[in-house]
Scaffold this active site. Structure first.
Site, short mmCIF file in Angstrom:
data_model
loop_
_atom_site.label_atom_id
_atom_site.label_comp_id
_atom_site.label_asym_id
_atom_site.label_seq_id
_atom_site.Cartn_x
_atom_site.Cartn_y
_atom_site.Cartn_z
N PRO A 10 36.83 5.80 -44.38
CA PRO A 10 38.27 5.59 -44.44
C PRO A 10 38.98 5.75 -43.10
CG PRO A 10 37.64 7.65 -45.51
CD PRO A 10 36.38 6.89 -45.25
N ASN A 11 39.92 4.86 -42.90
CA ASN A 11 40.84 4.85 -41.74
C ASN A 11 40.19 4.37 -40.45
OD1 ASN A 11 43.33 5.78 -42.92
ND2 ASN A 11 42.29 7.73 -43.21
N ARG A 18 46.32 3.72 -33.18
CA ARG A 18 47.00 4.98 -32.84
C ARG A 18 45.97 6.06 -32.55
NH1 ARG A 18 47.44 7.66 -38.05
NH2 ARG A 18 47.07 6.16 -39.68
N TYR A 23 40.48 8.92 -30.36
CA TYR A 23 39.48 7.92 -30.79
C TYR A 23 39.32 6.74 -29.82
CZ TYR A 23 40.00 10.53 -35.13
OH TYR A 23 40.04 11.54 -36.07
N ASN A 74 29.46 6.85 -40.17
CA ASN A 74 30.63 7.66 -39.87
C ASN A 74 31.47 7.62 -41.13
OD1 ASN A 74 32.96 8.90 -39.07
ND2 ASN A 74 33.22 7.70 -37.19
N ALA A 77 36.88 11.02 -42.98
CA ALA A 77 37.25 12.29 -43.63
C ALA A 77 36.38 12.60 -44.85
CB ALA A 77 38.73 12.22 -44.03
N HIS A 80 33.74 15.47 -44.87
CA HIS A 80 34.04 16.87 -45.13
C HIS A 80 34.31 17.15 -46.60
CE1 HIS A 80 34.51 16.45 -40.84
NE2 HIS A 80 35.57 15.66 -41.00
N ASP A 87 25.14 12.72 -52.08
CA ASP A 87 24.10 12.46 -53.08
C ASP A 87 23.49 11.07 -52.90
OD1 ASP A 87 24.26 14.95 -54.24
OD2 ASP A 87 25.53 14.31 -55.91
N GLU A 98 24.15 10.60 -38.69
CA GLU A 98 25.59 10.83 -38.82
C GLU A 98 26.26 10.68 -37.45
OE1 GLU A 98 26.46 14.72 -40.31
OE2 GLU A 98 28.64 14.47 -40.13
N HIS A 100 30.11 10.70 -35.29
CA HIS A 100 31.56 10.88 -35.18
C HIS A 100 31.98 10.56 -33.76
CE1 HIS A 100 31.75 12.62 -39.11
NE2 HIS A 100 30.70 13.35 -38.79
N SER A 102 34.84 11.80 -32.40
CA SER A 102 35.33 13.06 -31.84
C SER A 102 34.29 14.15 -32.05
CB SER A 102 36.65 13.45 -32.52
OG SER A 102 36.45 13.67 -33.91
N ARG A 107 37.46 20.75 -33.31
CA ARG A 107 38.71 20.42 -34.00
C ARG A 107 39.00 21.45 -35.10
NH1 ARG A 107 38.93 14.18 -35.20
NH2 ARG A 107 41.16 14.72 -35.41
N ARG A 111 37.08 20.46 -40.40
CA ARG A 111 36.18 19.39 -39.94
C ARG A 111 34.80 19.93 -39.53
NH1 ARG A 111 39.75 14.89 -39.32
NH2 ARG A 111 41.81 15.63 -38.74
#
Ligand code: CA2
Length: 145
Positions: A10-11, A18, A23, A74, A77, A80, A87, A98, A100, A102, A107, A111
């Protein structure tokens, strides 16, 4: 060419619009195009997928078992929060890396926990868009081994 799935959660479709201080300024399309190009030089055929929906991400991960030799994810959110994504990843018998952009450990405390890590061979974080490139290098070694 080994088929590999790159999943973004997501996002991450908002990259470049922004929060460039966290990022960077590249869009997700920029990052995916660079990854497809370098993947091909590493002998990997990269499929890129992004969704803002937890269930869609779970379904795509389930389908990877049939087609792909590895998954780079990635989960945004959902990293977390999502036991469902963990699963689905745990049910795969192919390597998971995995990623990320950042450094999640520098942070907020929320996170620092990652359900995705519990299903991953390793984690790369903190290198901006280069985190994806580093994950591709690691995946190329894993699937060649
Ligand atoms: O650092 C990462 O790659 C994250 O997975 C990014 C997630 C965050 O929730 C994780 O804790 C760490 C957030 C992605 C949001 O991306 C945006 C980018 C530009 C504009 C808005 C959101």
């Amino acid at each position: 060419m080994q088929p590999i799935l790159l999943v973004n959660g997501p996002n991450l479709n908002m990259l470049g619009s922004r929060e460039p201080e966290i990022y960077g300024s590249q869009t997700l399309a920029d990052i995916e195009a660079a990854c497809v190009k370098s993947a091909s030089g590493l002998g990997l055929a990269l499929e890129c997928y992004q969704s803002n929906h937890e269930g869609e991400l779970v379904t795509k991960i389930q389908q990877a078992a049939k087609v792909h030799k590895g998954v780079i994810i990635n989960a945004g959110a959902y990293t977390h929060t999502s036991i469902a994504i963990m699963d689905a990843l745990l049910s795969l018998s192919i390597p998971v890396i995995e990623v990320h952009m950042s450094n999640i450990f520098r942070r907020e405390d929320f996170r620092h926990e990652s359900y995705v890590s519990k299903a991953s061979k390793g984690i790369i974080c903190g290198f901006g868009a280069d985190s994806y490139q580093l994950a591709l290098l690691a995946m190329a070694k894993l699937v060649a081994a």
